[in-house]
Motif scaffolding. Structure first.
Motif, mmCIF file in Angstrom:
data_model
loop_
_atom_site.group_PDB
_atom_site.id
_atom_site.type_symbol
_atom_site.label_atom_id
_atom_site.label_comp_id
_atom_site.label_asym_id
_atom_site.label_seq_id
_atom_site.Cartn_x
_atom_site.Cartn_y
_atom_site.Cartn_z
ATOM 1 N N LYS A 1 0.919 -1.380 -0.151
ATOM 2 C CA LYS A 1 0.018 -0.310 0.326
ATOM 3 C C LYS A 1 0.585 1.053 0.066
ATOM 4 O O LYS A 1 2.364 1.063 0.630
ATOM 5 N N GLN A 2 0.461 2.020 -1.310
ATOM 6 C CA GLN A 2 1.553 3.300 -0.676
ATOM 7 C C GLN A 2 1.482 4.298 -0.110
ATOM 8 O O GLN A 2 2.635 5.099 0.784
ATOM 9 N N LYS A 3 0.482 4.163 0.655
ATOM 10 C CA LYS A 3 0.316 4.768 2.104
ATOM 11 C C LYS A 3 1.262 4.452 3.219
ATOM 12 O O LYS A 3 1.532 5.315 4.100
ATOM 13 N N ASN A 4 2.092 3.527 2.642
ATOM 14 C CA ASN A 4 2.513 2.943 4.079
ATOM 15 C C ASN A 4 3.989 3.019 3.739
ATOM 16 O O ASN A 4 4.739 3.108 4.685
ATOM 17 N N LEU A 5 4.281 3.520 2.544
ATOM 18 C CA LEU A 5 5.773 3.908 2.124
ATOM 19 C C LEU A 5 6.025 4.987 2.970
ATOM 20 O O LEU A 5 7.662 4.950 2.980
ATOM 21 N N LEU A 6 5.345 5.684 3.184
ATOM 22 C CA LEU A 6 5.618 6.650 4.024
ATOM 23 C C LEU A 6 5.858 5.975 5.230
ATOM 24 O O LEU A 6 6.547 7.661 6.286
ATOM 25 N N ASP A 7 6.220 5.119 5.385
ATOM 26 C CA ASP A 7 6.408 4.955 7.224
ATOM 27 C C ASP A 7 8.119 4.359 6.958
ATOM 28 O O ASP A 7 8.561 4.334 7.858
ATOM 29 N N ILE A 8 8.062 3.716 5.738
ATOM 30 C CA ILE A 8 9.390 3.751 5.605
ATOM 31 C C ILE A 8 10.807 4.256 4.039
ATOM 32 O O ILE A 8 11.696 4.463 4.463
ATOM 33 N N ALA A 9 9.861 5.116 3.506
ATOM 34 C CA ALA A 9 10.794 5.989 2.501
ATOM 35 C C ALA A 9 11.341 6.924 2.644
ATOM 36 O O ALA A 9 11.159 7.036 4.101
ATOM 37 N N GLY A 10 12.514 7.728 2.293
ATOM 38 C CA GLY A 10 13.383 8.627 2.688
ATOM 39 C C GLY A 10 12.674 9.765 2.764
ATOM 40 O O GLY A 10 11.296 9.153 1.861
ATOM 41 N N GLU A 11 13.282 10.781 2.935
ATOM 42 C CA GLU A 11 12.417 11.964 2.401
ATOM 43 C C GLU A 11 12.420 12.110 1.679
ATOM 44 O O GLU A 11 10.663 12.755 1.001
ATOM 45 N N GLU A 12 13.076 12.299 0.224
ATOM 46 C CA GLU A 12 12.738 12.768 -1.121
ATOM 47 C C GLU A 12 11.157 11.818 -1.582
ATOM 48 O O GLU A 12 10.645 12.030 -1.869
ATOM 49 N N GLU A 13 12.030 10.670 -1.225
ATOM 50 C CA GLU A 13 10.775 9.542 -1.961
ATOM 51 C C GLU A 13 9.529 9.593 -0.504
ATOM 52 O O GLU A 13 8.307 9.679 -1.595
ATOM 53 N N GLN A 14 9.458 9.942 0.445
ATOM 54 C CA GLN A 14 8.327 10.319 1.269
ATOM 55 C C GLN A 14 7.255 11.292 0.268
ATOM 56 O O GLN A 14 5.492 11.478 0.135
ATOM 57 N N ASN A 15 8.774 12.627 0.215
ATOM 58 C CA ASN A 15 7.476 13.843 -0.954
ATOM 59 C C ASN A 15 6.917 13.515 -2.250
ATOM 60 O O ASN A 15 5.464 13.526 -2.343
ATOM 61 N N ILE A 16 7.270 12.498 -2.589
ATOM 62 C CA ILE A 16 7.269 12.002 -4.247
ATOM 63 C C ILE A 16 5.817 11.337 -3.847
ATOM 64 O O ILE A 16 4.933 11.737 -4.605
ATOM 65 N N VAL A 17 5.423 10.371 -2.541
ATOM 66 C CA VAL A 17 4.315 9.291 -2.225
ATOM 67 C C VAL A 17 3.370 10.606 -1.810
ATOM 68 O O VAL A 17 2.597 10.196 -2.219
ATOM 69 N N LYS A 18 3.879 11.313 -1.416
ATOM 70 C CA LYS A 18 1.698 12.426 -0.844
ATOM 71 C C LYS A 18 2.041 13.134 -1.951
ATOM 72 O O LYS A 18 0.912 13.209 -1.701
ATOM 73 N N THR A 19 2.937 13.438 -3.084
ATOM 74 C CA THR A 19 2.214 14.390 -3.996
ATOM 75 C C THR A 19 0.938 13.608 -4.864
ATOM 76 O O THR A 19 -0.017 13.649 -5.355
ATOM 77 N N PHE A 20 1.801 11.897 -4.497
ATOM 78 C CA PHE A 20 0.894 11.264 -6.006
ATOM 79 C C PHE A 20 -0.746 11.204 -4.716
ATOM 80 O O PHE A 20 -1.269 10.698 -5.416
ATOM 81 N N LEU A 21 -0.461 10.830 -3.611
ATOM 82 C CA LEU A 21 -1.216 10.901 -2.552
ATOM 83 C C LEU A 21 -2.856 12.053 -3.416
ATOM 84 O O LEU A 21 -3.838 11.727 -2.968
ATOM 85 N N GLU A 22 -1.679 12.733 -2.963
ATOM 86 C CA GLU A 22 -2.835 14.338 -3.032
ATOM 87 C C GLU A 22 -3.056 14.621 -4.392
ATOM 88 O O GLU A 22 -4.614 15.120 -4.746
ATOM 89 N N LEU A 23 -2.574 13.886 -5.419
ATOM 90 C CA LEU A 23 -3.247 14.466 -7.179
ATOM 91 C C LEU A 23 -4.374 13.251 -6.340
ATOM 92 O O LEU A 23 -5.499 13.457 -7.616
#
Length: 218
Positions: A170-192
């Motif tokens: 689940k992509q939202k769970n990447l926010l618990d393990i990904a690096g900061e730059e990757e978290q920003n990419i995933v956050k933007t995707f989930l917002e879009l």
């Protein structure tokens, strides 16, 4: 709203009536496989037969036409031999993003080594880099940018696996393990994905620089 468990149960029944013992594997991919679907999400099916003929493709197509919600159905149909000769970097995401319904894909694991995962990351960021530049120069379409962020979220899954050995479905769970730059990419995707506003220039720049950084790092 479509109830995916009931739908897939009916699908497997019809599939067995159509192909019988020739079914080697059947599964579900995408947002419905991950439990992240919305009402209009695709039904992303995987069907692997003992072998695949052109006649089988037409038979499968006709079978799908008899199912409810046909317009939502997409996915992957293949023969077993072709699947086992597939590009290993593609098999990485294919294996981990597929929820089995009939059979198992575990035989593929011997082909998904560290280099296959690394290559999946490399190809992913290269495609995003090229796609960003093309969209910034020529298309300038928000929908393409959203698609690139979606692709980037899958690359982040591969990066996390490469770095930790864990696959986060689940992509939202990447926010618990990904690096900061990757978290920003995933956050933007989930917002879009949730209908957030597209800041074309800023989001394009951010995604391009992220992909560029990984290209030069690998």
């Amino acid at each position: 709203m479509l109830e995916i468990e009931s739908w897939t149960e009916h699908f497997i029944q019809v599939l067995r009536e159509t192909f019988g013992e020739r079914i080697w594997f059947a599964g579900l991919q995408g947002s419905r496989g991950r439990g992240e679907e919305s009402e209009g999400s695709d039904i992303d099916l995987v069907v692997i037969l003992d072998e695949l003929t052109t006649g089988d493709i037409r038979t499968y197509d006709k079978m799908l036409d008899g199912l409810p919600d046909r317009e939502l159905v997409c996915g992957f149909l293949s023969g077993k031999a072709e699947l086992f000769k597939w590009e290993p970097s593609d098999l990485f995401q294919f294996y981990y993003d597929t929820r089995p319904i009939v059979g198992s894909l575990d035989e593929l694991l011997e082909r998904i080594d560290e280099e296959a995962v690394r290559r999946a990351v490399r190809l992913g960021v290269c495609n995003i880099y090229h796609g960003c530049i093309h969209n910034m120069l020529y298309d300038r379409q928000e929908e393409i940018l959203k698609g690139l962020y979606k692709s980037a979220s899958f690359v982040v899954q591969a990066i996390c696996f490469m770095e930790t050995g864990r696959y986060i479905r689940k992509q939202k769970n990447l926010l618990d393990i990904a690096g900061e730059e990757e978290q920003n990419i995933v956050k933007t995707f989930l917002e879009l994905k949730a209908g957030g506003k597209t800041e074309f220039e800023e989001m394009s720049d951010r995604l391009l620089l992220w992909a560029q950084g990984w290209i030069n790092r690998l």
